[in-house]
Design an enzyme around this catalytic site. Sequence first.
Site, PDB file in Angstrom:
ATOM      1  N   GLN A   1       0.827  -1.221   0.000  1.00 15.03           N
ATOM      2  CA  GLN A   1       0.000   0.000   0.000  1.00 15.03           C
ATOM      3  C   GLN A   1       0.860   1.270   0.000  1.00 15.03           C
ATOM      4  OE1 GLN A   1      -3.539   1.351   2.828  1.00 15.03           O
ATOM      5  NE2 GLN A   1      -1.604   1.675   3.884  1.00 15.03           N
TER       6      GLN A   1
ATOM      7  N   LEU B   1      10.035   0.194   3.504  1.00 17.54           N
ATOM      8  CA  LEU B   1       8.609  -0.046   3.771  1.00 17.54           C
ATOM      9  C   LEU B   1       8.279  -1.530   3.807  1.00 17.54           C
ATOM     10  CD1 LEU B   1       7.033   2.654   1.417  1.00 17.54           C
ATOM     11  CD2 LEU B   1       7.954   2.910   3.725  1.00 17.54           C
TER      12      LEU B   1
ATOM     13  N   GLN C   1       6.749  -7.980   7.027  1.00 14.56           N
ATOM     14  CA  GLN C   1       5.595  -8.824   7.309  1.00 14.56           C
ATOM     15  C   GLN C   1       4.732  -7.911   8.166  1.00 14.56           C
ATOM     16  OE1 GLN C   1       2.754 -10.273   8.252  1.00 14.56           O
ATOM     17  NE2 GLN C   1       3.728 -10.751  10.193  1.00 14.56           N
TER      18      GLN C   1
ATOM     19  N   THR D   1       6.108   1.903  13.820  1.00  6.24           N
ATOM     20  CA  THR D   1       4.657   1.748  13.967  1.00  6.24           C
ATOM     21  C   THR D   1       4.154   2.062  15.382  1.00  6.24           C
ATOM     22  OG1 THR D   1       2.910   0.067  14.058  1.00  6.24           O
ATOM     23  CG2 THR D   1       5.142  -0.725  14.280  1.00  6.24           C
TER      24      THR D   1
ATOM     25  N   LYS E   1       9.402  -4.671  15.262  1.00 11.68           N
ATOM     26  CA  LYS E   1       9.479  -3.294  14.772  1.00 11.68           C
ATOM     27  C   LYS E   1      10.216  -2.396  15.766  1.00 11.68           C
ATOM     28  CE  LYS E   1       7.355  -2.860  10.727  1.00 11.68           C
ATOM     29  NZ  LYS E   1       7.883  -2.100   9.582  1.00 11.68           N
TER      30      LYS E   1
END
Length: 345
Positions: free
Chosen positions: A13, A81, A84, A127, A155
């Site tokens: 995306q 970017l 998983q 994130t 992350k």
Amino acid sequence: MAKKALVTGITGQDGAYLARLLLSKGYEVYGAARRSASINHWRLADLGIDKDIRFVELELAEFSNILRTVEKVKPDEIYNLAAQSFVGTSFEQPIYTGHVDGMAVTSILEAIRTVGPKSIRFYQASTSEMFGKVREVPQRELTPFHPRSPYGVAKLYGHWITVNYRESYDMHASSGILFNHESPLRGTEFVTRKITLALAKIKHGQQAELRLGNMDAKRDWGFAGDYVEGMWRMLQQPTGDDYVLATGETWPVEEFVTRAAEALEMKIVWEGEGESRRAIDTTNNKPIVIVDPAFYRPAEVDLLLGTPAKAEQALGWKRQVDFPGLVQMMAEKDEERVRDNSLRY
Ligand code: NDP
Ligand code: GDP
């Protein structure tokens, strides 16, 4: 000479929206994608830019491949970017998720350190899931982390190794702590797109019901097209830093369903509590949204709400699309795809 950007996760995306933005600014965009048996460029095609990308093969789990790719392209900017990216899957594939979302970030940073520590700028896709069991509301750059999934934990490693390379080697490396951002190009396993696609199919008689997990969870949902602008702005600053991108509003999953139904002019009423909660289609009295505990997570993030104050002040970043506008955009696009039989996913 045109600037060169290497974008990992080009088939995802954010890769699609970021590539469109960079192309519009005159960049040569090198889109890094892993080898696949079938071509999955539908998002790039949807934005009409699939022919404008210079594709390079890149698998995050393979350091030698990353190093050769960075050596070959010699980019001015790298946007990492690729990941998983689905929390649910990370509970099933925690080790793989750790390699790809955590350790692979070090591989990219090592490749930059080898090829051009002073000439290549780096963006890491961090994130809000790193905040997890939130320690304060709203969350900001200095809020302590408490991830609640193998995804969030991996992350968090990626975030700190980015900070560490910035501090150790004076590299221009930035970590964007992005809250959930959605679009008509979102993967269908994520709750927003799952909802808009399912309701559009139910409306057009192609699906009977929508099964969801925890509908009380709240998210700070923005539009992906706005968020990629923030990524680019981070790399145009004199030095690297960490920034939260968020809307400053949080909404429950159930509210997303209600508004998506409204956008599709479907008439629903809610009844029951907990696992018996369901939405009834008032035109035929059938339950069309029901709870399925199979979609519950072993550990949940109940509430995410970020403040974009630093990004607004330092980057001049401001989101353009609000929550009602986002739901409307996604519902309308999915209805169009269902109606025209043009669903590519
Ligand atoms: P997507 O899931 O849409 O895209 C992920 C991309 O990563 C795909 O291009 C995928 O390729 C690629 N990828 C996955 N595994 C590998 C691998 N082993 N090697 C190479 N490429 C791989 O994610 P989004 O675009 O939504 O998100 C972009 C990034 O931002 C991700 O890192 C995500 O974790 C992070 N993020 C996203 C948020 C959001 O709300 N969207 C919020 C905060 C952070 P393929 O097509 O082959 O599967
Ligand atoms: P996440 O924030 O990256 O995990 O994004 P998701 O869109 O996958 O999930 C957002 C929230 O919706 C989480 O708290 C989920 O538990 C909740 N949720 C409720 N039902 C579902 C469902 O059926 N699928 C997904 N993906 N999430 C759901």
